[in-house]
Every structure is written in C-alpha cells, then in structure tokens.
Design a protein around this motif. Structure first.
Motif, PDB file in Angstrom:
ATOM      1  N   ALA A  95     -16.275  -3.134  -0.525  1.00  0.00           N
ATOM      2  CA  ALA A  95     -15.081  -2.499  -1.085  1.00  0.00           C
ATOM      3  C   ALA A  95     -14.796  -1.181  -0.374  1.00  0.00           C
ATOM      4  CB  ALA A  95     -15.244  -2.268  -2.587  1.00  0.00           C
ATOM      5  N   GLY A  96     -15.843  -0.471   0.015  1.00  0.00           N
ATOM      6  CA  GLY A  96     -15.671   0.775   0.765  1.00  0.00           C
ATOM      7  C   GLY A  96     -15.050   0.532   2.123  1.00  0.00           C
ATOM      8  N   ALA A  97     -15.324  -0.643   2.724  1.00  0.00           N
ATOM      9  CA  ALA A  97     -14.721  -0.999   4.010  1.00  0.00           C
ATOM     10  C   ALA A  97     -13.213  -1.191   3.848  1.00  0.00           C
ATOM     11  CB  ALA A  97     -15.367  -2.257   4.575  1.00  0.00           C
ATOM     12  N   CYS A  98     -12.815  -1.839   2.772  1.00  0.00           N
ATOM     13  CA  CYS A  98     -11.382  -2.016   2.502  1.00  0.00           C
ATOM     14  C   CYS A  98     -10.708  -0.663   2.355  1.00  0.00           C
ATOM     15  CB  CYS A  98     -11.182  -2.823   1.226  1.00  0.00           C
ATOM     16  SG  CYS A  98     -11.843  -4.487   1.281  1.00  0.00           S
ATOM     17  N   LEU A  99     -11.353   0.222   1.614  1.00  0.00           N
ATOM     18  CA  LEU A  99     -10.808   1.550   1.387  1.00  0.00           C
ATOM     19  C   LEU A  99     -10.761   2.355   2.690  1.00  0.00           C
ATOM     20  CD1 LEU A  99      -9.804   3.438  -0.850  1.00  0.00           C
ATOM     21  CD2 LEU A  99     -12.159   4.168  -1.157  1.00  0.00           C
ATOM     22  N   ALA A 100     -11.828   2.303   3.466  1.00  0.00           N
ATOM     23  CA  ALA A 100     -11.878   3.040   4.736  1.00  0.00           C
ATOM     24  C   ALA A 100     -10.788   2.564   5.694  1.00  0.00           C
ATOM     25  CB  ALA A 100     -13.256   2.886   5.385  1.00  0.00           C
ATOM     26  N   MET A 101     -10.577   1.261   5.778  1.00  0.00           N
ATOM     27  CA  MET A 101      -9.561   0.738   6.684  1.00  0.00           C
ATOM     28  C   MET A 101      -8.154   1.140   6.238  1.00  0.00           C
ATOM     29  SD  MET A 101     -11.271  -0.526   9.054  1.00  0.00           S
ATOM     30  CE  MET A 101     -10.022  -1.328  10.015  1.00  0.00           C
ATOM     31  N   GLU A 102      -7.925   1.130   4.945  1.00  0.00           N
ATOM     32  CA  GLU A 102      -6.616   1.543   4.447  1.00  0.00           C
ATOM     33  C   GLU A 102      -6.379   3.028   4.729  1.00  0.00           C
ATOM     34  OE1 GLU A 102      -2.906   1.052   3.043  1.00  0.00           O
ATOM     35  OE2 GLU A 102      -4.345  -0.560   3.298  1.00  0.00           O
ATOM     36  N   MET A 103      -7.409   3.856   4.565  1.00  0.00           N
ATOM     37  CA  MET A 103      -7.268   5.283   4.868  1.00  0.00           C
ATOM     38  C   MET A 103      -6.997   5.492   6.360  1.00  0.00           C
ATOM     39  SD  MET A 103      -7.257   6.876   2.099  1.00  0.00           S
ATOM     40  CE  MET A 103      -7.006   8.415   2.941  1.00  0.00           C
ATOM     41  N   CYS A 104      -7.666   4.723   7.205  1.00  0.00           N
ATOM     42  CA  CYS A 104      -7.434   4.831   8.658  1.00  0.00           C
ATOM     43  C   CYS A 104      -5.984   4.504   8.982  1.00  0.00           C
ATOM     44  CB  CYS A 104      -8.375   3.903   9.420  1.00  0.00           C
ATOM     45  SG  CYS A 104     -10.075   4.471   9.413  1.00  0.00           S
ATOM     46  N   ARG A 105      -5.454   3.524   8.298  1.00  0.00           N
ATOM     47  CA  ARG A 105      -4.062   3.155   8.525  1.00  0.00           C
ATOM     48  C   ARG A 105      -3.123   4.262   8.044  1.00  0.00           C
ATOM     49  NH1 ARG A 105      -1.246  -2.213   6.210  1.00  0.00           N
ATOM     50  NH2 ARG A 105      -1.782  -1.203   4.273  1.00  0.00           N
ATOM     51  N   MET A 106      -3.426   4.865   6.889  1.00  0.00           N
ATOM     52  CA  MET A 106      -2.586   5.931   6.341  1.00  0.00           C
ATOM     53  C   MET A 106      -2.615   7.183   7.218  1.00  0.00           C
ATOM     54  SD  MET A 106      -3.471   5.652   2.267  1.00  0.00           S
ATOM     55  CE  MET A 106      -2.740   7.226   1.881  1.00  0.00           C
ATOM     56  N   TRP A 107      -3.796   7.519   7.759  1.00  0.00           N
ATOM     57  CA  TRP A 107      -3.973   8.750   8.530  1.00  0.00           C
ATOM     58  C   TRP A 107      -3.929   8.524  10.036  1.00  0.00           C
ATOM     59  CZ3 TRP A 107      -4.743  13.935   7.323  1.00  0.00           C
ATOM     60  CH2 TRP A 107      -4.748  14.242   5.961  1.00  0.00           C
ATOM     61  N   SER A 108      -3.785   7.315  10.476  1.00  0.00           N
ATOM     62  CA  SER A 108      -3.803   6.964  11.898  1.00  0.00           C
ATOM     63  C   SER A 108      -5.108   7.378  12.575  1.00  0.00           C
ATOM     64  CB  SER A 108      -2.619   7.597  12.646  1.00  0.00           C
ATOM     65  OG  SER A 108      -1.419   7.144  12.090  1.00  0.00           O
ATOM     66  N   PHE A 109      -6.220   7.240  11.842  1.00  0.00           N
ATOM     67  CA  PHE A 109      -7.529   7.534  12.425  1.00  0.00           C
ATOM     68  C   PHE A 109      -7.859   6.498  13.477  1.00  0.00           C
ATOM     69  CE2 PHE A 109      -9.067   9.564   8.247  1.00  0.00           C
ATOM     70  CZ  PHE A 109      -8.641  10.803   8.656  1.00  0.00           C
ATOM     71  N   LYS A 110      -8.481   6.923  14.530  1.00  0.00           N
ATOM     72  CA  LYS A 110      -8.876   6.016  15.608  1.00  0.00           C
ATOM     73  C   LYS A 110     -10.339   5.585  15.471  1.00  0.00           C
ATOM     74  CE  LYS A 110      -4.949   6.705  17.817  1.00  0.00           C
ATOM     75  NZ  LYS A 110      -3.980   6.812  16.774  1.00  0.00           N
ATOM     76  N   ARG A 111     -11.145   6.330  14.711  1.00  0.00           N
ATOM     77  CA  ARG A 111     -12.577   6.065  14.602  1.00  0.00           C
ATOM     78  C   ARG A 111     -12.900   5.531  13.220  1.00  0.00           C
ATOM     79  NH1 ARG A 111     -11.226  10.550  17.298  1.00  0.00           N
ATOM     80  NH2 ARG A 111     -12.116  10.807  19.364  1.00  0.00           N
TER      81      ARG A 111
END
Length: 121
Positions: A95-111
């Motif tokens: 579930a943390g992976a789902c959350l992390a990926m969504e945050m990366c999409r929201m913030w345009s994180f590359k890592r």
C-alpha cells in the motif's frame, strides 16, 4: 479508522495501513479501485504525505494545514532547513508503494522505488 491520525486501523489490533484496500469493517473483501471508501482513504493518506513533503520543501499552499498552525510561506521559505524536492526519495512497499507512486506523480519526483504495488494511469 484511528481517530488520532489519517491512518486506517486494521482489525484484531494488527496495526495500521495507509488506506483501505479491503473492507475491514465487515466482509474482508478487496475494495474495487473505484470504491468510494478506498478513494476517500487514499485521498486522506495523500493529503497527509503531501503536507509532510510540502512542509519539508517549504512549498505549502495557503490552504495547506501548515499555514494554519501560525506559519506562513515566507517564514518557511526563509528557513535554512528546507529539503530540495528533487533530492527526496520515496520508497514504498505494498500500500505504501501505491502511495509513493501517486506522490511521485503529484510532485514530479524522478527518484522512487516501488515494491509490490503501483498505480493505474
């Protein structure tokens, strides 16, 4: 749901999860990806993590909770203790992976690192 946090309390004292993936209240079945309870709890988790990241990076919007606690963007932006968003790494499992990926999409994180989870685009 825990009354003291945005985490979802698991049954039988098993701890907490970021959001409701299953119907923990009655049936124990998996909630569909478009189920309102799942989407609401995921939204709450995203809001909590977003607030953390925007506070660390000093990029809170006026309607973010951090500004409601007596701090404003100017005070935060002048701090020497800010994190550079491009240097934030997110790691998530399940579930943390789902959350992390969504945050990366929201913030345009590359890592990011996602293990056993993800998002549908």
């Amino acid at each position: 749901r825990s009354k003291s946090s945005s985490f979802v309390e698991l049954p039988f004292g098993l701890g907490y999860t970021w959001f409701e993936e299953m119907d923990y209240e009655s049936t124990g079945t998996t909630l569909g990806s478009d189920h309102p309870r799942r989407l609401k709890s995921l939204g709450n988790a995203l809001e909590a993590i977003n607030l953390l990241i925007c506070s660390l990076a000093g990029k809170c919007r006026e309607d973010d909770v951090a500004t409601q606690h007596g701090e404003n963007n100017e005070d935060i932006a002048k701090s020497d203790d800010l994190w550079i968003p491009e240097r934030i790494f997110l790691f998530g499992f399940s579930a943390g992976a789902c959350l992390a990926m969504e945050m990366c999409r929201m913030w345009s994180f590359k890592r990011r690192m996602c293990i056993s989870g993800g998002i549908k685009t």
